[in-house]
Design a protein around this motif. Structure first.
Motif, PDB file in Angstrom:
ATOM      1  N   ARG A   7       0.839  -1.194   0.000  1.00 18.26           N
ATOM      2  CA  ARG A   7       0.000   0.000   0.000  1.00 18.26           C
ATOM      3  C   ARG A   7       0.875   1.246   0.000  1.00 18.26           C
ATOM      4  O   ARG A   7       1.818   1.349   0.782  1.00 18.26           O
ATOM      5  CB  ARG A   7      -0.918  -0.014   1.222  1.00 18.26           C
ATOM      6  N   PRO A   8       0.562   2.197  -0.866  1.00 13.32           N
ATOM      7  CA  PRO A   8       1.379   3.409  -0.935  1.00 13.32           C
ATOM      8  C   PRO A   8       1.240   4.252   0.328  1.00 13.32           C
ATOM      9  O   PRO A   8       0.212   4.185   1.021  1.00 13.32           O
ATOM     10  CB  PRO A   8       0.812   4.142  -2.157  1.00 13.32           C
ATOM     11  N   PRO A   9       2.241   5.051   0.649  1.00 16.66           N
ATOM     12  CA  PRO A   9       2.171   5.918   1.827  1.00 16.66           C
ATOM     13  C   PRO A   9       0.947   6.820   1.763  1.00 16.66           C
ATOM     14  O   PRO A   9       0.626   7.386   0.719  1.00 16.66           O
ATOM     15  CB  PRO A   9       3.469   6.729   1.749  1.00 16.66           C
ATOM     16  N   GLY A  10       0.257   6.939   2.879  1.00 19.19           N
ATOM     17  CA  GLY A  10      -0.901   7.810   2.950  1.00 19.19           C
ATOM     18  C   GLY A  10      -2.201   7.160   2.536  1.00 19.19           C
ATOM     19  O   GLY A  10      -3.270   7.750   2.728  1.00 19.19           O
ATOM     20  N   TRP A  11      -2.149   5.956   1.972  1.00 19.11           N
ATOM     21  CA  TRP A  11      -3.387   5.284   1.561  1.00 19.11           C
ATOM     22  C   TRP A  11      -4.023   4.601   2.758  1.00 19.11           C
ATOM     23  O   TRP A  11      -3.343   4.027   3.604  1.00 19.11           O
ATOM     24  CB  TRP A  11      -3.075   4.236   0.499  1.00 19.11           C
ATOM     25  N   PHE A  12      -5.338   4.701   2.867  1.00 15.89           N
ATOM     26  CA  PHE A  12      -6.024   3.987   3.927  1.00 15.89           C
ATOM     27  C   PHE A  12      -7.253   3.302   3.349  1.00 15.89           C
ATOM     28  O   PHE A  12      -7.813   3.733   2.340  1.00 15.89           O
ATOM     29  CB  PHE A  12      -6.431   4.934   5.072  1.00 15.89           C
ATOM     30  N   ALA A  13      -7.634   2.204   3.968  1.00 15.51           N
ATOM     31  CA  ALA A  13      -8.702   1.355   3.449  1.00 15.51           C
ATOM     32  C   ALA A  13     -10.066   2.000   3.666  1.00 15.51           C
ATOM     33  O   ALA A  13     -10.390   2.455   4.768  1.00 15.51           O
ATOM     34  CB  ALA A  13      -8.653  -0.001   4.126  1.00 15.51           C
ATOM     35  N   LEU A  14     -10.841   2.032   2.598  1.00 13.24           N
ATOM     36  CA  LEU A  14     -12.207   2.522   2.664  1.00 13.24           C
ATOM     37  C   LEU A  14     -13.164   1.354   2.896  1.00 13.24           C
ATOM     38  O   LEU A  14     -12.778   0.194   2.893  1.00 13.24           O
ATOM     39  CB  LEU A  14     -12.567   3.246   1.370  1.00 13.24           C
ATOM     40  N   GLY A  15     -14.437   1.688   3.065  1.00 13.64           N
ATOM     41  CA  GLY A  15     -15.458   0.661   3.166  1.00 13.64           C
ATOM     42  C   GLY A  15     -15.553   0.045   4.548  1.00 13.64           C
ATOM     43  O   GLY A  15     -14.782   0.370   5.463  1.00 13.64           O
ATOM     44  N   PRO A  16     -16.497  -0.886   4.706  1.00 12.16           N
ATOM     45  CA  PRO A  16     -16.690  -1.515   6.021  1.00 12.16           C
ATOM     46  C   PRO A  16     -15.505  -2.398   6.378  1.00 12.16           C
ATOM     47  O   PRO A  16     -14.946  -3.082   5.514  1.00 12.16           O
ATOM     48  CB  PRO A  16     -17.958  -2.350   5.814  1.00 12.16           C
ATOM     49  N   PRO A  17     -15.096  -2.393   7.625  1.00 14.68           N
ATOM     50  CA  PRO A  17     -13.992  -3.280   8.030  1.00 14.68           C
ATOM     51  C   PRO A  17     -14.483  -4.724   8.093  1.00 14.68           C
ATOM     52  O   PRO A  17     -15.679  -4.974   8.295  1.00 14.68           O
ATOM     53  CB  PRO A  17     -13.626  -2.760   9.422  1.00 14.68           C
ATOM     54  N   PRO A  18     -13.588  -5.681   7.926  1.00 14.49           N
ATOM     55  CA  PRO A  18     -13.993  -7.077   8.108  1.00 14.49           C
ATOM     56  C   PRO A  18     -14.311  -7.331   9.573  1.00 14.49           C
ATOM     57  O   PRO A  18     -13.775  -6.665  10.460  1.00 14.49           O
ATOM     58  CB  PRO A  18     -12.755  -7.862   7.661  1.00 14.49           C
ATOM     59  N   ARG A  19     -15.185  -8.278   9.806  1.00 15.17           N
ATOM     60  CA  ARG A  19     -15.529  -8.650  11.175  1.00 15.17           C
ATOM     61  C   ARG A  19     -15.001 -10.060  11.410  1.00 15.17           C
ATOM     62  O   ARG A  19     -15.686 -11.046  11.133  1.00 15.17           O
ATOM     63  CB  ARG A  19     -17.040  -8.566  11.395  1.00 15.17           C
ATOM     64  N   LEU A  20     -13.778 -10.129  11.873  1.00 16.29           N
ATOM     65  CA  LEU A  20     -13.118 -11.421  12.024  1.00 16.29           C
ATOM     66  C   LEU A  20     -13.815 -12.256  13.094  1.00 16.29           C
ATOM     67  O   LEU A  20     -14.142 -11.750  14.175  1.00 16.29           O
ATOM     68  CB  LEU A  20     -11.653 -11.223  12.406  1.00 16.29           C
ATOM     69  N   PRO A  21     -14.041 -13.547  12.812  1.00 10.42           N
ATOM     70  CA  PRO A  21     -14.633 -14.414  13.833  1.00 10.42           C
ATOM     71  C   PRO A  21     -13.644 -14.660  14.969  1.00 10.42           C
ATOM     72  O   PRO A  21     -12.431 -14.449  14.830  1.00 10.42           O
ATOM     73  CB  PRO A  21     -14.925 -15.704  13.054  1.00 10.42           C
ATOM     74  N   ASP A  22     -14.160 -15.121  16.109  1.00 11.79           N
ATOM     75  CA  ASP A  22     -13.307 -15.361  17.270  1.00 11.79           C
ATOM     76  C   ASP A  22     -12.306 -16.485  17.005  1.00 11.79           C
ATOM     77  O   ASP A  22     -11.163 -16.425  17.438  1.00 11.79           O
ATOM     78  CB  ASP A  22     -14.168 -15.703  18.488  1.00 11.79           C
ATOM     79  N   ASP A  23     -12.745 -17.519  16.303  1.00 11.55           N
ATOM     80  CA  ASP A  23     -11.893 -18.674  16.041  1.00 11.55           C
ATOM     81  C   ASP A  23     -11.469 -18.671  14.580  1.00 11.55           C
ATOM     82  O   ASP A  23     -12.269 -18.923  13.684  1.00 11.55           O
ATOM     83  CB  ASP A  23     -12.648 -19.959  16.374  1.00 11.55           C
ATOM     84  N   LEU A  24     -10.198 -18.366  14.325  1.00  9.59           N
ATOM     85  CA  LEU A  24      -9.681 -18.295  12.965  1.00  9.59           C
ATOM     86  C   LEU A  24      -8.960 -19.576  12.531  1.00  9.59           C
ATOM     87  O   LEU A  24      -8.470 -19.651  11.404  1.00  9.59           O
ATOM     88  CB  LEU A  24      -8.710 -17.119  12.828  1.00  9.59           C
ATOM     89  N   GLU A  25      -8.911 -20.570  13.407  1.00  9.21           N
ATOM     90  CA  GLU A  25      -8.089 -21.751  13.127  1.00  9.21           C
ATOM     91  C   GLU A  25      -8.485 -22.428  11.817  1.00  9.21           C
ATOM     92  O   GLU A  25      -7.621 -22.785  11.001  1.00  9.21           O
ATOM     93  CB  GLU A  25      -8.201 -22.751  14.279  1.00  9.21           C
ATOM     94  N   GLU A  26      -9.785 -22.606  11.572  1.00  8.53           N
ATOM     95  CA  GLU A  26     -10.228 -23.283  10.354  1.00  8.53           C
ATOM     96  C   GLU A  26     -10.132 -22.395   9.119  1.00  8.53           C
ATOM     97  O   GLU A  26     -10.212 -22.880   7.994  1.00  8.53           O
ATOM     98  CB  GLU A  26     -11.673 -23.760  10.532  1.00  8.53           C
ATOM     99  N   LEU A  27      -9.984 -21.107   9.323  1.00 10.44           N
ATOM    100  CA  LEU A  27      -9.974 -20.163   8.204  1.00 10.44           C
ATOM    101  C   LEU A  27      -8.569 -19.778   7.774  1.00 10.44           C
ATOM    102  O   LEU A  27      -8.386 -19.250   6.677  1.00 10.44           O
ATOM    103  CB  LEU A  27     -10.753 -18.893   8.585  1.00 10.44           C
ATOM    104  N   TRP A  28      -7.586 -20.027   8.619  1.00  9.68           N
ATOM    105  CA  TRP A  28      -6.219 -19.612   8.324  1.00  9.68           C
ATOM    106  C   TRP A  28      -5.718 -20.315   7.064  1.00  9.68           C
ATOM    107  O   TRP A  28      -6.051 -21.463   6.812  1.00  9.68           O
ATOM    108  CB  TRP A  28      -5.323 -19.940   9.511  1.00  9.68           C
ATOM    109  N   PRO A  29      -4.949 -19.619   6.207  1.00 15.74           N
ATOM    110  CA  PRO A  29      -4.468 -20.263   4.977  1.00 15.74           C
ATOM    111  C   PRO A  29      -3.630 -21.505   5.269  1.00 15.74           C
ATOM    112  O   PRO A  29      -2.791 -21.503   6.161  1.00 15.74           O
ATOM    113  CB  PRO A  29      -3.643 -19.170   4.294  1.00 15.74           C
ATOM    114  N   ARG A  30      -3.887 -22.544   4.467  1.00 18.18           N
ATOM    115  CA  ARG A  30      -3.146 -23.791   4.611  1.00 18.18           C
ATOM    116  C   ARG A  30      -1.863 -23.737   3.786  1.00 18.18           C
ATOM    117  O   ARG A  30      -1.569 -22.731   3.152  1.00 18.18           O
ATOM    118  CB  ARG A  30      -4.061 -24.944   4.189  1.00 18.18           C
ATOM    119  N   ALA A  31      -1.128 -24.824   3.793  1.00 23.29           N
ATOM    120  CA  ALA A  31       0.199 -24.827   3.172  1.00 23.29           C
ATOM    121  C   ALA A  31       0.150 -24.496   1.682  1.00 23.29           C
ATOM    122  O   ALA A  31       1.091 -23.912   1.139  1.00 23.29           O
ATOM    123  CB  ALA A  31       0.864 -26.187   3.389  1.00 23.29           C
TER     124      ALA A  31
END
Length: 276
Positions: A7-31
């Motif tokens: 991301r270039p300097p000064g850029w910030f993300a627009l739009g709604p933020p993601p709402r991460l679930p409490d348990d990310l174990e099953e969602l984390w990228p695999r090998a």
């Protein structure tokens, strides 16, 4: 793999933020997967050796969002949604829209479902694992239907043996004709169906629309670089009895003669939550 943000300097993300679930174990990228940035701070899971999000997904989502921006859709359907790129772009753009993606490949549908969960939108978005040609009668009508069909008839060239890839490029389950027919079943009157096609297959689009009882209302060719032939076209259709003239936009040039993103393409990316 956890993909780092570029991301270039000064850029910030627009739009709604993601709402991460409490348990990310099953969602984390695999090998064999990575977690990539998509729109704003939203992310997308992709296989390292499989089908990945591309320019046509971004362009289809952008045209779709532009056409319904004044009246955000209550319900959206994405045919052959793959790993969920278009679905996620639209969910990010319209935070109250309910979305359904239909995908026949289990591996792609699984990635899409996990991406929906990662961004916290499973309460309003779902993935159905099925062949969209077998949808039959659809009880719910949709205010927006999208699709990014494969571009080549089976037998038109060698097919990759890597997971996901062949059905994403070759018409194992139909091309633009099948997409138009399915879209017409669920499209609310006056609502747009937005899709894309390879430029060298463009002559199939209008007959496909007509056969499904649809007609073209928007058309644009995409040029990958100044001086090159168009690479693909994006377009919108409505039911044939919905009054709307065909509007042909000037071609979108993605990169200039030096390979830099054009101002118009940079603005398009910014509108979809990507660094310009």
């Amino acid at each position: 793999m956890l993909r780092a943000a570029r991301r270039p300097p000064g850029w910030f993300a627009l739009g709604p933020p993601p709402r991460l679930p409490d348990d990310l174990e099953e969602l984390w990228p695999r090998a064999d997967e990575d977690l990539c940035w998509l729109a704003g701070n939203w992310r997308l899971l992709q296989r390292l050796d499989g089908h990945r999000t591309s320019l046509d997904d971004l362009l289809t989502a952008h045209l779709a969002a532009s056409l319904v921006a004044d009246r955000p859709p209550a319900h959206c359907l994405d045919l052959g949604c793959g790993i969920g790129s278009v679905l996620l772009f639209l969910a990010w753009r319209f935070p109250t829209t309910r979305l359904v993606g239909v995908e026949a490949q289990e591996v792609s549908a699984g990635l899409a479902r996990r991406s929906l969960a990662w961004n916290g939108i499973t309460a309003r978005a779902e993935i159905q694992v099925r062949d969209f040609r077998e949808l039959g009668a659809i009880e719910t009508t949709f205010d927006l239907v999208t699709g990014t069909p494969p571009y080549f008839p089976v037998g038109a060239g060698p097919e990759s043996e890597r997971v996901q890839r062949a059905p994403c490029r070759f018409e194992h389950r139909g091309g633009i004709e099948a997409y138009c027919a399915a879209a017409a079943l669920g499209l609310a009157h006056g609502a747009p169906f937005v899709a894309c096609e390879a430029w060298n297959q463009r002559e199939r689009v209008e007959p496909a629309a007509r056969a499904a009882g649809l007609r073209l209302v928007r058309w644009r060719e995409i040029v990958p670089r100044t001086g090159k032939e168009p690479l693909l076209c994006i377009f919108a259709m409505r039911h044939a009895d919905a009054a709307a003239p065909l509007l042909v936009d000037s071609p979108l040039v993605v990169r200039d003669e030096k390979g830099r993103r054009t101002e118009e393409f940079a603005a398009l990316r910014a509108a979809m939550g990507m660094p310009a």
